[in-house]
Motif scaffolding. Structure first.
Motif, PDB file in Angstrom:
ATOM      1  N   GLU A  34       1.131  -0.920   0.138  1.00 28.24           N
ATOM      2  CA  GLU A  34       0.137   0.152  -0.004  1.00 28.24           C
ATOM      3  C   GLU A  34       0.684   1.549  -0.404  1.00 28.24           C
ATOM      4  OE1 GLU A  34      -3.467  -0.872  -0.596  1.00 28.24           O
ATOM      5  OE2 GLU A  34      -2.659  -2.325  -0.769  1.00 28.24           O
TER       6      GLU A  34
ATOM      7  N   GLU B 121       0.777   3.471  -5.113  1.00 27.46           N
ATOM      8  CA  GLU B 121      -0.426   4.249  -5.437  1.00 27.46           C
ATOM      9  C   GLU B 121       0.227   5.899  -4.558  1.00 27.46           C
ATOM     10  OE1 GLU B 121      -1.360   2.562  -0.942  1.00 27.46           O
ATOM     11  OE2 GLU B 121      -0.363   2.447  -2.681  1.00 27.46           O
ATOM     12  N   HIS B 122       0.176   5.937  -3.538  1.00 26.84           N
ATOM     13  CA  HIS B 122       1.061   7.242  -3.957  1.00 26.84           C
ATOM     14  C   HIS B 122       2.096   7.845  -4.098  1.00 26.84           C
ATOM     15  CE1 HIS B 122      -0.868   6.685   0.731  1.00 26.84           C
ATOM     16  NE2 HIS B 122      -0.551   5.785   0.743  1.00 26.84           N
TER      17      HIS B 122
ATOM     18  N   LEU C 236      -1.217  -2.930  -3.533  1.00 25.67           N
ATOM     19  CA  LEU C 236      -2.303  -2.088  -4.206  1.00 25.67           C
ATOM     20  C   LEU C 236      -4.078  -2.159  -3.890  1.00 25.67           C
ATOM     21  CD1 LEU C 236      -0.822  -2.138  -7.705  1.00 25.67           C
ATOM     22  CD2 LEU C 236       0.054  -0.614  -5.572  1.00 25.67           C
TER      23      LEU C 236
ATOM     24  N   HIS D 109     -11.329   8.234 -10.612  1.00 22.55           N
ATOM     25  CA  HIS D 109     -10.146   8.656  -9.675  1.00 22.55           C
ATOM     26  C   HIS D 109     -10.342  10.359  -9.478  1.00 22.55           C
ATOM     27  CE1 HIS D 109      -7.951   7.664  -6.044  1.00 22.55           C
ATOM     28  NE2 HIS D 109      -7.117   8.428  -6.072  1.00 22.55           N
TER      29      HIS D 109
ATOM     30  N   GLN E 291      -3.953  11.557  -0.631  1.00 23.06           N
ATOM     31  CA  GLN E 291      -3.544  10.185  -0.348  1.00 23.06           C
ATOM     32  C   GLN E 291      -3.121   9.536  -1.956  1.00 23.06           C
ATOM     33  OE1 GLN E 291      -2.319   9.140   1.932  1.00 23.06           O
ATOM     34  NE2 GLN E 291      -2.572  11.229   3.716  1.00 23.06           N
ATOM     35  N   HIS E 292      -3.717   9.265  -2.676  1.00 22.66           N
ATOM     36  CA  HIS E 292      -3.849   8.621  -3.529  1.00 22.66           C
ATOM     37  C   HIS E 292      -3.819   9.063  -5.094  1.00 22.66           C
ATOM     38  CE1 HIS E 292      -5.312   4.403  -0.599  1.00 22.66           C
ATOM     39  NE2 HIS E 292      -4.452   4.868  -0.382  1.00 22.66           N
ATOM     40  N   TYR E 293      -2.804   8.735  -5.810  1.00 24.11           N
ATOM     41  CA  TYR E 293      -3.075   9.031  -6.723  1.00 24.11           C
ATOM     42  C   TYR E 293      -3.692   7.949  -7.950  1.00 24.11           C
ATOM     43  CZ  TYR E 293       0.435  12.787  -6.095  1.00 24.11           C
ATOM     44  OH  TYR E 293       1.430  13.782  -5.621  1.00 24.11           O
ATOM     45  N   TRP E 294      -3.867   6.743  -7.805  1.00 25.06           N
ATOM     46  CA  TRP E 294      -4.358   6.085  -8.731  1.00 25.06           C
ATOM     47  C   TRP E 294      -5.080   5.154  -7.726  1.00 25.06           C
ATOM     48  CZ3 TRP E 294      -1.736   1.687  -9.565  1.00 25.06           C
ATOM     49  CH2 TRP E 294      -0.835   1.128  -8.976  1.00 25.06           C
ATOM     50  N   GLU E 295      -5.998   3.794  -8.100  1.00 22.93           N
ATOM     51  CA  GLU E 295      -6.009   3.379  -7.417  1.00 22.93           C
ATOM     52  C   GLU E 295      -6.974   1.629  -8.688  1.00 22.93           C
ATOM     53  OE1 GLU E 295      -9.381   3.456  -4.257  1.00 22.93           O
ATOM     54  OE2 GLU E 295      -7.729   5.165  -3.434  1.00 22.93           O
TER      55      GLU E 295
END
Length: 123
Positions: free
Chosen positions: A12, A15-16, A41, A72, A77-81
């Motif tokens: 994890e 994705e940052h 991820l 998204h 925090q998250h650029y993508w998932e």
């Protein structure tokens, strides 16, 4: 140094970083790994889960991700998932296959937001 670590992990984390850096990160993990890399991820989307336990028979678990391709939005925090529009599982798997042999990948039944990849360095 090259091939310095028996096992390289990123749980994890990737994705940052912007998705444009994903391949660069995979290359670096491949470079420093002797053989194995394990990453997880986030995998967006609701799931249908069934768990059967019948006496005297092995427990059976079934889980299906329900794709809902929404865009998204960066939340700080998250650029993508995985599972969001532009980031289907197939795309992520194809990128990973450039650098690694995929020994196993799975979405955790207990927490289906996490998609794990057990990777072997290509020789």
């Amino acid at each position: 140094n090259d091939s310095s670590y028996d096992l390289v992990c990123a749980f994890e984390v990737l994705e940052h970083l912007p998705f444009d850096d994903f391949e660069k990160c995979l290359r670096e993990m491949m470079r420093v790994s002797k053989k194995k890399v394990i990453i997880s991820l986030p995998h967006f989307g609701p799931v249908l889960k069934l768990n059967f336990k019948i006496p005297l028979l092995k427990e059976t678990k079934l889980m299906v991700k329900i794709p809902i391709p929404i865009m998204h939005k960066f939340n700080g925090q998250h650029y993508w998932e995985i599972g969001k529009k532009g980031f289907p599982s197939r795309k992520i798997l194809n990128i990973i296959k450039i650098y690694f042999n995929i020994k196993k990948h799975f979405v955790a039944f207990q927490n289906p937001y996490h998609h794990f990849f057990v990777l072997l360095k290509k020789i």
